[in-house]
Design a protein around this motif. Structure first.
Motif, short mmCIF file in Angstrom:
data_model
loop_
_atom_site.label_atom_id
_atom_site.label_comp_id
_atom_site.label_asym_id
_atom_site.label_seq_id
_atom_site.Cartn_x
_atom_site.Cartn_y
_atom_site.Cartn_z
N ASN A 1 32.88 38.62 39.70
CA ASN A 1 33.94 39.39 40.00
C ASN A 1 34.39 40.44 38.99
OD1 ASN A 1 34.22 37.97 42.45
ND2 ASN A 1 35.45 36.32 41.70
N GLU B 1 32.93 45.92 42.45
CA GLU B 1 33.24 47.50 42.49
C GLU B 1 34.65 47.56 43.20
OE1 GLU B 1 30.29 49.50 44.92
OE2 GLU B 1 28.58 48.68 43.70
N THR B 2 35.25 46.69 43.97
CA THR B 2 36.47 46.66 44.43
C THR B 2 37.57 45.98 43.68
OG1 THR B 2 36.27 44.94 45.90
CG2 THR B 2 35.54 47.03 46.74
N ILE B 3 38.66 46.79 43.60
CA ILE B 3 39.89 45.83 43.02
C ILE B 3 40.08 44.58 43.61
CG2 ILE B 3 42.09 45.98 42.47
CD1 ILE B 3 40.57 47.82 40.77
N PHE B 4 40.11 44.38 44.94
CA PHE B 4 40.18 43.20 45.69
C PHE B 4 39.44 42.21 44.99
CE2 PHE B 4 39.10 40.31 49.45
CZ PHE B 4 40.41 39.95 49.58
N GLU B 5 37.98 42.31 44.87
CA GLU B 5 37.22 41.10 44.44
C GLU B 5 37.50 41.20 42.83
OE1 GLU B 5 33.33 39.95 46.28
OE2 GLU B 5 33.24 42.14 46.45
N LYS B 6 37.87 42.04 42.19
CA LYS B 6 38.06 41.99 40.74
C LYS B 6 39.39 40.91 40.48
CE LYS B 6 36.30 46.07 39.03
NZ LYS B 6 35.69 46.12 37.65
N PHE B 7 40.38 41.10 41.51
CA PHE B 7 41.58 40.18 41.38
C PHE B 7 41.14 38.66 41.38
CE2 PHE B 7 44.17 37.35 43.92
CZ PHE B 7 45.26 37.32 43.01
N THR C 1 38.56 37.24 39.88
CA THR C 1 38.20 36.95 38.61
C THR C 1 39.40 35.75 38.18
OG1 THR C 1 37.28 39.08 38.11
CG2 THR C 1 37.68 37.54 36.35
#
Length: 105
Positions: free
Chosen positions: A70, A74-80, A82
């Protein structure tokens, strides 16, 4: 509701793939839920506590790897997510170490 193009690391290419991946995901979550119920002694112990602990350690490793994935998403959505996967790993760590702390006290 959520476009499959922005989940699973952007790897999904069709609705069929999304249904397969999400079905597997739901089954894995049900496994984790049932293992946690056994660990908390809310249901009959049909697995030994040693096996339950091993499965929970596997989930800690999976959540740890998912946290890394995460972070690199690449996307902020998936980074969230984390924060969520890291929290799950930490909570499982606490659950596994709870019995050890009781034994020492």
């Amino acid at each position: 509701m959520i476009p499959y193009e922005i989940t699973w690391g952007g790897r999904l290419k069709s609705d069929i793939e999304m249904y397969v991946f999400e079905t597997i995901s739901i089954l894995i979550n049900l496994l984790l839920f049932s293992i946690l119920l056994i660990k908390g002694r809310y249901v009959k112990e049909y697995l030994s506590m040693k096996v339950v602990d091993i499965i929970l350690w596997i989930f800690i490793i999976l959540f740890g790897l998912n946290t890394i994935g995460n972070i690199l998403a690449e996307t902020i959505f998936e980074k969230f997510f984390t924060l969520l996967t890291l929290a799950f790993a930490m909570l499982l760590w606490i659950i596994l170490n709870k019995d050890k702390n009781r034994a020492h006290n």
